[in-house]
Scaffold this active site. Structure first.
Site, PDB file in Angstrom:
ATOM      1  CE  LYS A  23      -1.811   1.737   4.005  1.00  0.00           C
ATOM      2  NZ  LYS A  23      -1.555   3.174   4.148  1.00  0.00           N
ATOM      3  CG  ASN A  24       2.465   2.755   3.495  1.00  0.00           C
ATOM      4  OD1 ASN A  24       1.287   3.065   3.291  1.00  0.00           O
ATOM      5  ND2 ASN A  24       2.960   2.609   4.713  1.00  0.00           N
ATOM      6  CB  CYS A 119      -4.097   6.876  11.026  1.00  0.00           C
ATOM      7  SG  CYS A 119      -4.582   5.318  10.301  1.00  0.00           S
ATOM      8  NE  ARG A 124       0.763  10.491  10.357  1.00  0.00           N
ATOM      9  CZ  ARG A 124       0.337   9.426   9.696  1.00  0.00           C
ATOM     10  NH1 ARG A 124      -0.924   9.077   9.715  1.00  0.00           N
ATOM     11  NH2 ARG A 124       1.173   8.706   8.991  1.00  0.00           N
ATOM     12  CG  ASP A 127       7.372  20.720   9.750  1.00  0.00           C
ATOM     13  OD1 ASP A 127       6.806  19.615   9.698  1.00  0.00           O
ATOM     14  OD2 ASP A 127       8.374  20.913  10.447  1.00  0.00           O
ATOM     15  CG  ASP A 307       3.066   1.592   9.523  1.00  0.00           C
ATOM     16  OD1 ASP A 307       2.744   2.506  10.294  1.00  0.00           O
ATOM     17  OD2 ASP A 307       3.146   1.747   8.284  1.00  0.00           O
ATOM     18  NE  ARG A 399      -6.866   4.758   5.615  1.00  0.00           N
ATOM     19  CZ  ARG A 399      -5.913   5.351   6.318  1.00  0.00           C
ATOM     20  NH1 ARG A 399      -6.111   5.615   7.587  1.00  0.00           N
ATOM     21  NH2 ARG A 399      -4.773   5.680   5.770  1.00  0.00           N
TER      22      ARG A 399
HETATM   23  C1  UD1 Z   1       4.452   6.922   6.144  1.00  0.00           C
HETATM   24  C2  UD1 Z   1       3.554   5.709   6.016  1.00  0.00           C
HETATM   25  C3  UD1 Z   1       3.035   5.279   7.390  1.00  0.00           C
HETATM   26  C4  UD1 Z   1       4.211   5.071   8.345  1.00  0.00           C
HETATM   27  C5  UD1 Z   1       5.130   6.274   8.361  1.00  0.00           C
HETATM   28  C6  UD1 Z   1       6.390   6.061   9.176  1.00  0.00           C
HETATM   29  C7  UD1 Z   1       2.595   6.023   3.824  1.00  0.00           C
HETATM   30  C8  UD1 Z   1       1.389   6.320   3.004  1.00  0.00           C
HETATM   31  N1  UD1 Z   1       2.427   6.045   5.151  1.00  0.00           N
HETATM   32  O1  UD1 Z   1       3.653   7.984   6.662  1.00  0.00           O
HETATM   33  O2  UD1 Z   1       2.315   4.067   7.239  1.00  0.00           O
HETATM   34  O3  UD1 Z   1       3.715   4.869   9.648  1.00  0.00           O
HETATM   35  O4  UD1 Z   1       5.541   6.602   7.007  1.00  0.00           O
HETATM   36  O5  UD1 Z   1       7.083   4.956   8.711  1.00  0.00           O
HETATM   37  O6  UD1 Z   1       3.651   5.740   3.293  1.00  0.00           O
HETATM   38  N2  UD1 Z   1       6.841  14.788  10.242  1.00  0.00           N
HETATM   39  C9  UD1 Z   1       7.105  16.103  10.498  1.00  0.00           C
HETATM   40  N3  UD1 Z   1       7.003  16.990   9.468  1.00  0.00           N
HETATM   41  C10 UD1 Z   1       6.669  16.617   8.220  1.00  0.00           C
HETATM   42  C11 UD1 Z   1       6.394  15.266   7.960  1.00  0.00           C
HETATM   43  C12 UD1 Z   1       6.493  14.356   9.007  1.00  0.00           C
HETATM   44  O7  UD1 Z   1       7.426  16.477  11.617  1.00  0.00           O
HETATM   45  O8  UD1 Z   1       6.592  17.485   7.316  1.00  0.00           O
HETATM   46  C13 UD1 Z   1       6.885  13.807  11.354  1.00  0.00           C
HETATM   47  C14 UD1 Z   1       5.538  13.161  11.614  1.00  0.00           C
HETATM   48  O9  UD1 Z   1       4.741  13.947  12.416  1.00  0.00           O
HETATM   49  C15 UD1 Z   1       5.931  11.862  12.283  1.00  0.00           C
HETATM   50  C16 UD1 Z   1       7.260  11.535  11.605  1.00  0.00           C
HETATM   51  O10 UD1 Z   1       7.716  12.726  10.996  1.00  0.00           O
HETATM   52  O11 UD1 Z   1       6.131  12.054  13.652  1.00  0.00           O
HETATM   53  C17 UD1 Z   1       7.164  10.446  10.554  1.00  0.00           C
HETATM   54  O12 UD1 Z   1       6.278  10.817   9.543  1.00  0.00           O
HETATM   55  P1  UD1 Z   1       6.470  10.406   8.023  1.00  0.00           P
HETATM   56  O13 UD1 Z   1       7.719   9.592   7.882  1.00  0.00           O
HETATM   57  O14 UD1 Z   1       6.336  11.619   7.188  1.00  0.00           O
HETATM   58  O15 UD1 Z   1       5.218   9.468   7.808  1.00  0.00           O
HETATM   59  P2  UD1 Z   1       4.178   9.483   6.620  1.00  0.00           P
HETATM   60  O16 UD1 Z   1       4.901   9.707   5.326  1.00  0.00           O
HETATM   61  O17 UD1 Z   1       3.037  10.337   6.960  1.00  0.00           O
END
Ligand code: UD1
Length: 420
Positions: A23-24, A119, A124, A127, A307, A399
């Protein structure tokens, strides 16, 4: 009326299970199809709710998606991207819709995307996505629940991520693929799904180097062309079944996996007392010994995946001794704990740490899937618990897991899905 899953626990899982495409990996790759002014054909795309939502997002932008759930093939025609706004009612359902902002901006010079949902696991922020797009030359305006980005042709730049965010790495990589000059992402996410996206961009004629390390170099191009691509297998789905074998004291073979993507889980499951053997594309796993307590810390890849934190917690609730799980990736990913407690699990939370006092039995109870992976953890706990467990709020599970109930039935579990 919505469905529930009913499980009569206590049957060890036995047999073989085939894993779907990740999925990811699918979701960013689908978003990246916006970069190509032609058509892409994607294989091993699972029939998940999140995939359907991403199809709707792409359709809303003027792409034409055609999905064949039998063949697991998805065609996306992206010649006519006529809309630059990804609507609220789709983006709020799934955070990954935010991944269209990078490719849409690079392709059309403009992208308006509603602030993301998905979720409810902690704050999340986005930035880092925006920092990257700004560095590439975009103007970013936030207002009325939308993020609007505008740019002429993006320009390559050196971007350091404060945290190796998967989504930010992907969004920046996609935008940079059509930028002028070279972009370097430092402290980039190293997840296998990031590598899969890079391979897909390269299959469309892009030039992304170093994906899978902490420094990714993207040499921009003016045009990307059609591609046929098969996504990698879902390491999280595979891991969920592996924990299923461990928690029930079963013996299963997981097919269509890349064992190297699961090294951290395999190491932990061996510590717990499982026997795990790897072959090309297969993992055999069984457990005969009692479950040993272990400590687990979630980390960006190649660390233990966040996850799989909740499935692992369900397992450790049945260990001999006390385990500690520390969640370092998200700041509120313990929502499954209250539900596991309803099944008798002895878990204390202190900040990012869960202390799990293992006990011999869990007991069936009505529980609610609070998010996607929490839902999977409750199903796993139900498979091992004494008596009947009823899991509700299955839309979370749908999902990300395709036919979870049927696959578990085929492994011998007494599980069924039915209207509430
Ligand atoms: C992706 C996965 C999700 C997985 C996660 C971490 C998909 C669709 N989803 O989510 O299943 O749990 O990676 O392996 O691929 N953060 C910031 N600023 C940002 C972006 C992220 O501070 O701009 C923080 C988030 O709040 C969180 C951490 O970074 O605490 C990890 O997030 P991120 O790696 O971005 O996860 P996703 O891409 O949302």
């Amino acid at each position: 009326m919505s469905d529930i899953i009913t499980i009569e626990g206590g049957v060890p899982l036995k047999g073989r299970v085939r894993i779907e495409g990740a999925k990811n990996a699918c979701l960013p790759i689908m978003a990246a199809s916006l970069l190509c002014e032609d058509r892409v054909t994607l294989s091993d795309i699972p029939a998940l709710e999140d995939v359907r939502t991403m199809c709707k997002v792409l359709d809303a932008l003027g792409a034409r998606t055609a999905y064949d759930p039998e063949q697991k093939k998805l065609q996306i025609e992206t010649a006519a991207i006529i809309e630059t706004k990804a609507p609220y009612d789709l983006v709020r359902k799934m955070r990954a819709s935010f991944l269209v902002i990078g490719p849409l901006l690079a392709r059309t010079g403009r992208a308006r995307v509603s602030l993301p949902g998905g979720c409810a696991i902690g704050i999340r922020p986005i930035d880092l996505h925006l920092k990257g797009l700004k560095a590439l030359g975009a103007e970013v305006i936030i207002g009325h629940g939308y993020i609007e980005t505008v740019a002429g042709r993006l320009r390559g730049e050196r971007i350091y991520l404060d945290f190796p965010s998967v989504g930010a790495t992907e969004n920046i990589m996609m935008a940079a693929a059509l930028a002028e000059g070279t972009t370097v992402i430092e402290n980039a996410a190293e997840e296998p799904e990031v590598v899969d996206l890079a391979n897909f961009i390269n299959a469309m004629g892009g030039r992304v180097l170093g994906a899978g390390t902490d420094t990714i170099r993207i040499e921009g191009t003016t045009k990307l062309t059609c591609a046929d691509y098969t996504v990698i297998p879902d390491r999280i789905e595979a891991g969920t079944f592996m924990v299923g074998a461990a928690i029930t004291g079963g013996e299963i073979t997981v097919e269509n996996v890349i064992p190297a993507h699961l090294s951290s889980l395999i190491a932990k499951l061996k510590e717990v007392g499982c026997r795990v053997e790897e072959e090309a594309g297969l993992i055999h796993i069984s457990r005969r010994e009692p479950i040993r307590a272990v400590d687990v810390k979630t980390m960006p890849y190649p660390g233990f995946p966040t996850d799989l934190q909740s499935p692992m917690m369900a397992l450790l609730a049945l260990a001999k001794g006390t385990s500690i799980i520390t969640e370092t990736v998200f700041d509120n990913r313990f929502m499954h704990v209250d539900e596991l407690r309803r099944m008798g699990a002895l878990i204390k939370i202190e900040g990012p740490t869960a202390v799990i006092a293992g006990r011999e039995k869990l007991f069936g109870a009505p529980v609610r899937a609070t998010d996607l992976r929490a839902g999977a953890a409750l199903v796993l706990a139900g498979l091992a618990a004494q008596g009947k467990t009823e899991v509700s709020a299955l839309y979370h599970i749908d999902r990300g897991y395709w036919r979870l109930t049927e696959k578990l039935q085929a492994l011998g579990a007494r599980i069924k899905r039915h209207p509430a």
